[in-house]
Write an enzyme that holds these catalytic residues in place. Structure first.
Site, PDB file in Angstrom:
ATOM      1  N   HIS A  58       4.549   3.871  -6.502  1.00 54.51           N
ATOM      2  CA  HIS A  58       5.296   4.303  -5.270  1.00 54.51           C
ATOM      3  C   HIS A  58       6.404   4.487  -4.782  1.00 54.51           C
ATOM      4  O   HIS A  58       6.766   4.407  -3.675  1.00 54.51           O
ATOM      5  CB  HIS A  58       4.368   2.640  -4.126  1.00 54.51           C
ATOM      6  CG  HIS A  58       3.213   2.489  -4.384  1.00 54.51           C
ATOM      7  ND1 HIS A  58       2.329   3.125  -3.572  1.00 54.51           N
ATOM      8  CD2 HIS A  58       2.866   1.437  -5.361  1.00 54.51           C
ATOM      9  CE1 HIS A  58       0.614   2.261  -4.667  1.00 54.51           C
ATOM     10  NE2 HIS A  58       1.082   1.570  -5.426  1.00 54.51           N
ATOM     11  N   HIS A  62       4.374  10.339  -3.076  1.00 53.61           N
ATOM     12  CA  HIS A  62       2.891   9.469  -4.963  1.00 53.61           C
ATOM     13  C   HIS A  62       2.077  10.080  -3.704  1.00 53.61           C
ATOM     14  O   HIS A  62       2.084   9.441  -2.585  1.00 53.61           O
ATOM     15  CB  HIS A  62       3.872   8.219  -4.962  1.00 53.61           C
ATOM     16  CG  HIS A  62       3.318   7.455  -3.077  1.00 53.61           C
ATOM     17  ND1 HIS A  62       4.411   7.288  -2.620  1.00 53.61           N
ATOM     18  CD2 HIS A  62       2.490   6.191  -3.224  1.00 53.61           C
ATOM     19  CE1 HIS A  62       4.600   5.613  -2.081  1.00 53.61           C
ATOM     20  NE2 HIS A  62       3.338   5.481  -1.560  1.00 53.61           N
ATOM     21  N   ASP A  64      -1.113   7.096  -2.997  1.00 50.79           N
ATOM     22  CA  ASP A  64      -1.913   5.654  -3.143  1.00 50.79           C
ATOM     23  C   ASP A  64      -3.453   5.607  -3.029  1.00 50.79           C
ATOM     24  O   ASP A  64      -4.287   6.950  -2.450  1.00 50.79           O
ATOM     25  CB  ASP A  64      -2.083   4.883  -1.683  1.00 50.79           C
ATOM     26  CG  ASP A  64      -0.835   4.288  -1.186  1.00 50.79           C
ATOM     27  OD1 ASP A  64       0.120   4.703  -1.894  1.00 50.79           O
ATOM     28  OD2 ASP A  64      -0.352   4.393  -0.009  1.00 50.79           O
ATOM     29  N   HIS A  68      -5.124  -0.102  -3.977  1.00 57.38           N
ATOM     30  CA  HIS A  68      -4.407  -0.729  -4.018  1.00 57.38           C
ATOM     31  C   HIS A  68      -4.089  -1.193  -2.719  1.00 57.38           C
ATOM     32  O   HIS A  68      -3.470  -2.726  -3.157  1.00 57.38           O
ATOM     33  CB  HIS A  68      -3.129   1.382  -2.949  1.00 57.38           C
ATOM     34  CG  HIS A  68      -1.529   0.616  -2.543  1.00 57.38           C
ATOM     35  ND1 HIS A  68      -0.654  -0.197  -3.101  1.00 57.38           N
ATOM     36  CD2 HIS A  68      -1.032   0.688  -1.324  1.00 57.38           C
ATOM     37  CE1 HIS A  68       0.575  -0.966  -2.746  1.00 57.38           C
ATOM     38  NE2 HIS A  68       0.467   0.651  -1.711  1.00 57.38           N
ATOM     39  N   HIS A 172      -3.717   1.684   6.506  1.00 60.12           N
ATOM     40  CA  HIS A 172      -3.873   1.311   5.299  1.00 60.12           C
ATOM     41  C   HIS A 172      -5.054   1.057   4.743  1.00 60.12           C
ATOM     42  O   HIS A 172      -5.866   1.613   4.442  1.00 60.12           O
ATOM     43  CB  HIS A 172      -3.148   0.513   4.363  1.00 60.12           C
ATOM     44  CG  HIS A 172      -1.814   1.420   3.574  1.00 60.12           C
ATOM     45  ND1 HIS A 172      -0.359   1.419   4.620  1.00 60.12           N
ATOM     46  CD2 HIS A 172      -1.287   2.148   2.557  1.00 60.12           C
ATOM     47  CE1 HIS A 172       0.277   2.140   3.645  1.00 60.12           C
ATOM     48  NE2 HIS A 172      -0.094   2.588   2.824  1.00 60.12           N
ATOM     49  N   GLU A 184       2.353   9.795   0.776  1.00 61.74           N
ATOM     50  CA  GLU A 184       3.814   9.342   1.490  1.00 61.74           C
ATOM     51  C   GLU A 184       4.820  10.127   1.091  1.00 61.74           C
ATOM     52  O   GLU A 184       4.555  10.799  -0.582  1.00 61.74           O
ATOM     53  CB  GLU A 184       3.783   8.368   1.380  1.00 61.74           C
ATOM     54  CG  GLU A 184       2.380   7.104   1.887  1.00 61.74           C
ATOM     55  CD  GLU A 184       2.404   5.642   2.105  1.00 61.74           C
ATOM     56  OE1 GLU A 184       2.057   5.332   2.794  1.00 61.74           O
ATOM     57  OE2 GLU A 184       2.288   5.382   0.490  1.00 61.74           O
TER      58      GLU A 184
END
Ligand SMILES: [Zn+2]
Length: 220
Positions: A58, A62, A64, A68, A172, A184
């Protein structure tokens, strides 16, 4: 037909290396030099530049994966690549006026979003990359905004902030819990012209894990 010679590629990724600021609490990436092509020590062995990297998945730009936050969620190597490539709506919401990105900020783009099914939000926070407050004062996406993105059938949400939210991570949970991918730490978004661009942001096929660095690009 589109003239391929007029295609422009904009790199939306931060460089990844020991200089890359890591999320607070995570170690910065470490590069180990295994061999070097300069100054070979013997004629008997072929020398080359060869390195190893150790990094949080992360760190830097990157993706997710649902795993995660969800033990039963899709792992990064299970992400369908057609979700990571394709038409993407670019929404400009400068952080000065939108420290919290709410449903009301995204609703005006509903029809475009339902068509593109991918969205990148340029908060201009990427200009704070390297600043002391980059990881602590960034804008967030509210839970209601995340739910709206899910309702619109969004496949991927990209942001130029280090995290779409803060603990307890309602955005999230809403996004990853509905199998929406998150990218992100995007950067260079001011260089993308127009409202819709072609995004390529494919993760490494890291077996069974929760995320991956991506080389995100906009093809315009
Ligand atoms: Zn992440």
């Amino acid at each position: 037909m589109k003239d391929a010679r007029r295609q422009t590629i904009v790199d939306l990724s931060h460089p990844l290396g020991p200089q890359t600021a890591a999320f607070p609490g995570d170690p910065p990436p470490a590069i180990q030099i295994l061999d070097t092509a300069t100054n070979p020590t013997s004629d008997q062995k072929r020398h080359m530049n060869c390195s190893a990297i150790a990094t949080s998945l992360h760190c830097g730009t990157h993706m997710d994966a649902p795993f995660h936050f969800f033990p039963d969620g899709r792992r990064i190597d299970q992400v369908p690549l057609d979700r990571c490539v394709g038409p993407t709506l670019l929404v400009r919401l400068p952080f000065e006026t939108h420290a919290s990105i709410g449903r009301e900020h995204l609703e005006p783009y509903e029809s475009q979003l339902r068509e593109a099914r991918r969205i990148v939000i340029n908060t201009r926070w990427h200009h704070r990359w390297g600043a002391a407050d980059y990881f602590t004062q960034h804008p967030v996406i509210t839970e209601a905004a995340a739910r709206f993105l899910v309702e619109c059938g969004t496949l991927l949400v990209g942001v130029d902030i280090p995290s779409v939210d803060r603990a307890p991570y309602a955005a999230h949970l809403e996004l990853l819990g509905n199998d929406v991918l998150i990218v992100e730490n995007l950067t260079n978004l001011d260089a993308v012209v127009g409202d819709v661009f072609h995004l390529i942001a494919t993760p490494l096929a890291i077996s069974g894990r929760d995320g991956s660095p991506v080389r995100a690009v906009a093809v315009t």
